[in-house]
Design a protein around this motif. Structure first.
Motif, mmCIF file in Angstrom:
data_model
loop_
_atom_site.group_PDB
_atom_site.id
_atom_site.type_symbol
_atom_site.label_atom_id
_atom_site.label_comp_id
_atom_site.label_asym_id
_atom_site.label_seq_id
_atom_site.Cartn_x
_atom_site.Cartn_y
_atom_site.Cartn_z
ATOM 1 N N UNK A 268 0.821 -1.207 0.000
ATOM 2 C CA UNK A 268 0.000 0.000 0.000
ATOM 3 C C UNK A 268 0.853 1.253 0.000
ATOM 4 N N UNK A 269 0.231 2.430 -0.162
ATOM 5 C CA UNK A 269 0.998 3.667 -0.322
ATOM 6 C C UNK A 269 1.572 4.230 0.967
ATOM 7 N N UNK A 270 0.925 3.994 2.110
ATOM 8 C CA UNK A 270 1.394 4.574 3.371
ATOM 9 C C UNK A 270 0.733 3.848 4.537
ATOM 10 N N UNK A 271 1.225 4.097 5.730
ATOM 11 C CA UNK A 271 0.737 3.386 6.907
ATOM 12 C C UNK A 271 -0.716 3.699 7.258
ATOM 13 N N UNK A 272 -1.195 4.972 7.159
ATOM 14 C CA UNK A 272 -2.632 5.188 7.409
ATOM 15 C C UNK A 272 -3.529 4.345 6.514
ATOM 16 N N UNK A 273 -3.109 4.137 5.288
ATOM 17 C CA UNK A 273 -3.868 3.289 4.368
ATOM 18 C C UNK A 273 -3.902 1.846 4.873
ATOM 19 N N UNK A 274 -2.738 1.310 5.263
ATOM 20 C CA UNK A 274 -2.690 -0.071 5.732
ATOM 21 C C UNK A 274 -3.516 -0.256 6.995
ATOM 22 N N UNK A 275 -3.502 0.741 7.887
ATOM 23 C CA UNK A 275 -4.332 0.657 9.088
ATOM 24 C C UNK A 275 -5.814 0.663 8.712
ATOM 25 N N UNK A 291 1.422 -7.439 4.561
ATOM 26 C CA UNK A 291 1.095 -6.114 4.043
ATOM 27 C C UNK A 291 2.206 -5.151 4.436
ATOM 28 N N UNK A 292 2.512 -4.218 3.556
ATOM 29 C CA UNK A 292 3.599 -3.288 3.841
ATOM 30 C C UNK A 292 3.526 -2.102 2.893
ATOM 31 N N UNK A 293 4.360 -1.116 3.161
ATOM 32 C CA UNK A 293 4.636 -0.051 2.207
ATOM 33 C C UNK A 293 6.037 -0.286 1.647
ATOM 34 N N UNK A 294 6.400 0.466 0.640
ATOM 35 C CA UNK A 294 7.755 0.327 0.105
ATOM 36 C C UNK A 294 8.803 0.661 1.161
ATOM 37 N N UNK A 295 8.493 1.603 2.037
ATOM 38 C CA UNK A 295 9.441 1.954 3.101
ATOM 39 C C UNK A 295 9.756 0.751 3.988
ATOM 40 N N UNK A 301 13.979 2.493 5.777
ATOM 41 C CA UNK A 301 12.814 3.125 5.177
ATOM 42 C C UNK A 301 11.972 3.991 6.086
ATOM 43 N N UNK A 302 11.535 3.499 7.265
ATOM 44 C CA UNK A 302 10.628 4.291 8.096
ATOM 45 C C UNK A 302 11.167 5.670 8.483
ATOM 46 N N UNK A 558 11.918 -2.145 -9.118
ATOM 47 C CA UNK A 558 12.928 -3.201 -9.002
ATOM 48 C C UNK A 558 12.887 -3.844 -7.624
ATOM 49 N N UNK A 559 12.491 -3.083 -6.596
ATOM 50 C CA UNK A 559 12.365 -3.650 -5.258
ATOM 51 C C UNK A 559 11.334 -4.773 -5.243
ATOM 52 N N UNK A 560 10.268 -4.597 -6.006
ATOM 53 C CA UNK A 560 9.220 -5.605 -6.056
ATOM 54 C C UNK A 560 9.580 -6.749 -7.002
ATOM 55 N N UNK A 561 10.216 -6.427 -8.109
ATOM 56 C CA UNK A 561 10.624 -7.478 -9.046
ATOM 57 C C UNK A 561 11.612 -8.444 -8.399
ATOM 58 N N UNK A 562 12.482 -7.933 -7.532
ATOM 59 C CA UNK A 562 13.420 -8.793 -6.826
ATOM 60 C C UNK A 562 12.702 -9.807 -5.942
ATOM 61 N N UNK A 563 11.492 -9.447 -5.508
ATOM 62 C CA UNK A 563 10.748 -10.297 -4.578
ATOM 63 C C UNK A 563 9.703 -11.163 -5.269
#
Length: 731
Positions: A268-275, A291-295, A301-302, A558-563
């Protein structure tokens, strides 16, 4: 929109008696819909579900207690026990959370004389294996969501329930056949369950809308997982709903996405969204989704700040700069050009440059640097032991070589342990090093990328840190090296820096030295591998769902493609909501990032935002993006957009709270406003993906000019599901 009617079922004399306590608790104005002839089948079925739920809950509780009391064992046995405890616990939580409201509704097949089929969040059978609830994700349940008048999919009718605290407070019947009105009584209202739900008060957590998924959304939810599916849609089209429900659907139906094979990562885009969305997946029967953000993918990241210079941000957004990480690591994987004499108790052995090169080849392609280190060391010992001319046992010789301090120090210099933070930090503080690792950069770009604080991390650094950590591997696998090796490694790094700085004629030549990780622990004769908990976000994952994907840079992809080696993605976003612009097509953008086999799906109906709000939001985005994909709202809120002065803010909120016992408001654009339990305070960026009953927009002109300012205003305005107020400070 299908016409709403209430079905009159055929009641036989041999039916089981109705439960004494009715599940239906409709308001007085809808009392006609509780006529026994209309709800008798449902009451009997709910009574059977209730009995079975009580039995299943008791059985699961007993099995869970037994599993917890069972000996833990070791290895696979311990893993199997833990997985069984987790599975039983998750099932119990879902059953206890919902009870009868596990049932979403029912479908009746055209021309069928049999019983209706009841659709549930989970599947449920009675003691004899008879079906009580059909899991919503099964193919047989698809008509409940996808049937329309144009394509009834074999249905005669469909009923959807609205549950409130375990009671049915309304229901809607839709008839699809031309003669379907025979034996039916018209409902008292003409709105479907879906439309009626849109005006309901919001809460701090997103409600799942499983019972009201629409046909266009359902088709995307049930699409296959091969390749990358892009779900493009404007505000209020249900992109997030689709992303969450698709996650649960794929986990249920696609064995390739099983948790043992990697499972699904939801980004997701940010922590308020994930909450905000945290309750949805458990309500759909899935609790194991990461579930996570890119950070969150990177340790730094945080705490990372924003890259303030847009020129630097653009350079770091390119995936080309990630190639500098590979070059930086390769710099420390070059075999020494000089040989050395290695002394043992029995004889001296000469280690040639060719021997070094042969040992370095033991690290196969793709092996992380730090993890390959022991392979190289072991091969080096093998080469030296083979050259030893004597009768000593090979193990004796290898042990002696391991204890050789000069050999250990030389190897530490030749193949040092590296830390990702040090490696990337050196690129930004030693221009000669960056020039060597990224020769395509211009002198001006190299200067632009330099900074005085090596590890003052920004969001733009995260893809490089992630790439470095993936390429280096876990340094803990080698931390038990001799203490002298650490000093040798640092000396070699200093020598490299001195050489680079001597040949560096840039204005920033006095920047900090290259660093290697301080090797705190020592290694005895044998390597002791430290056991650490695996990083749950490191992957690989079988499928990744990305919401608000229009914001990702090529480097971040690329962070996601690696995973995700399978390249199986669900990509959800809106090009018109990209804060930094999105002039390409989705296909062009994703192919450039390295994603192939792309299919597109579009959502064009705005279910959330009232017409009154969209009428004012649309010109805002079209002024900057004339071809923006603005969705069409299908409902009116009956409340015009209000304009006023910032001094009115407190009064507006006080009045709204007094008028509404439920619901959530949000003030966007006023950092001085302090949030309360029912009134949030967010920036436009952090409001993305969320929705509120009341949105108060404060000084939207201050959001900035250009595309970013227009997007922020558009996003902020379209968060409103009920009322929008725009306040400005008088000039």
């Amino acid at each position: 929109m299908p016409r709403q009617v209430a079905k009159r079922p055929q009641i036989g004399t041999d039916r089981v008696k109705l439960p004494t306590a009715s599940v239906f608790d409709l308001p007085e104005r809808l009392s006609a819909k509780t006529e026994p002839a209309l709800v008798a089948d449902d009451e009997r079925h709910f009574a059977a579900i209730a009995r079975r739920l009580e039995q299943v809950t008791a059985e699961l509780s007993a099995r869970l207690d037994a599993a917890r009391k069972a000996p833990a064992g070791q290895g696979q046995r311990a893993l199997d026990r833990d997985q069984e405890v987790h599975r039983l616990s998750a099932r119990l939580r879902t059953l206890r959370r919902y009870s009868l409201d596990l049932c979403l509704g029912r479908i009746d097949a055209e021309g069928a004389d049999g019983e209706p089929v009841y659709i549930g969040r989970l599947g449920l059978t009675d003691e004899d294996g008879g079906r009580l609830l059909l899991d919503w994700r099964t193919p047989a349940a698809a008509p409940f969501f996808a049937a329309t008048h144009a394509n009834p999919m074999g249905l005669a009718s469909r009923r959807r329930y609205r549950w409130t605290r375990g009671r049915i407070t309304d229901y809607w019947d839709e008839v699809f056949t031309a003669d379907g009105f025979e034996g039916h009584a018209a409902a008292l209202d003409d709105q479907s369950a879906f439309i009626a739900s849109l005006g309901g008060a919001r809460s701090a957590r997103m409600r799942d809308v499983l019972g009201t998924i629409q046909a266009d959304q359902d088709a995307i939810i049930r699409a296959g997982s091969r390749g990358a599916l892009v779900v493009d849609g404007g505000p209020g089209t249900g992109k997030t709903v689709v992303a969450l429900h698709r996650t649960a659907y794929l986990l249920y139906t696609d064995p390739r996405l099983d948790h043992r094979r990697g499972g699904v990562l939801f980004v997701g885009p940010h922590q308020p969204y994930l909450a905000y969305v945290s309750d949805v997946l458990p309500s759909l029967g899935e609790e194991g989704v990461q579930t996570c953000t890119l950070r969150d993918l990177v340790t730094e990241g945080p705490a990372a700040g924003v890259e303030t210079d847009p020129r630097v941000a653009r350079l770091k957004a390119s995936k080309d700069l990630l190639n500098a990480v590979e070059a930086a690591v390769a710099f420390y994987e070059r075999p020494p050009a000089k040989g050395m004499l290695v002394e043992t108790h029995w004889s001296d052995v000469y280690l040639t440059p060719d021997d070094w090169a042969a040992a370095f080849e033991a690290a196969g392609p793709g092996t992380p640097h730090n993890e390959a280190r022991e392979l190289v060391w072991d091969e080096l010992l093998t080469i030296l032991a083979a050259k030893h001319d004597g009768d000593e046992d090979e193990d004796q010789v290898r042990a002696a070589l391991r204890r050789n301090r000069e050999l250990g120090a030389a190897f530490g210099r030749a193949w040092p342990l590296l830390e990702a933070a040090d490696l990337v930090g050196d690129l930004w503080t030693v221009p000669a090093y960056l020039r060597r690792c990224a020769p395509w950069l211009t002198p001006q770009e190299i200067t632009l990328l330099q900074r005085t604080q090596a590890q003052a991390w920004t969001v733009s650094d995260l893809p490089l840190l992630d790439a470095a950590r993936q390429r280096l591997g876990d340094p803990d696998t080698e931390r038990r090296r001799r203490e002298a090796e650490a000093a040798a490694g640092r000396q070699e790094m200093d020598r490299v820096v001195e050489h680079l700085l001597e040949s560096d004629d840039s204005e920033m030549r006095v920047m900090s030295m290259l660093r290697v990780h301080d090797l705190r622990d020592t290694l005895n004769d044998g390597l002791v591998t430290a056991e650490t908990d695996p990083d749950q976000l490191a992957g690989p994952f079988a499928h990744i769902v990305v919401d608000e994907a229009q914001e990702l840079t090529d480097a971040e992809w690329q962070m996601l493609l690696l995973r995700c080696p399978s390249r199986s993605f669900t990509i959800v976003g809106d090009r018109a909501q990209a804060r930094h612009g999105f002039t390409e097509s989705w296909t062009d953008r994703l192919e450039r990032a390295g994603i192939e086999h792309i299919s597109l799906a579009s959502l064009s109906i705005n279910y959330r935002t009232p017409e009154e709000v969209m009428a004012q939001a649309e010109p805002v985005i079209r002024a900057a993006l004339p071809d923006a994909n603005v969705p069409t709202s299908i409902r009116r809120g009956g409340v015009p957009v209000r304009h006023g002065r910032t001094a009115e803010l407190d009064g507006i909120l006080t009045d709204w709270l007094a008028e509404h016992a439920d619901g959530i408001a949000c003030v966007i654009g006023d950092p001085a406003f302090t949030a309360t339990d029912r009134v949030r305070s967010l920036t436009p960026e952090l409001a993305k993906g969320l929705e509120f009953d009341l949105v108060v927009l404060v000084d939207p002109d201050a959001f900035g000019d250009g595309i970013q300012g227009a997007v922020d205003r558009y996003v902020a305005m379209t968060r409103a599901t009920g009322r929008l107020v725009i306040l400005k400070t008088p000039v």
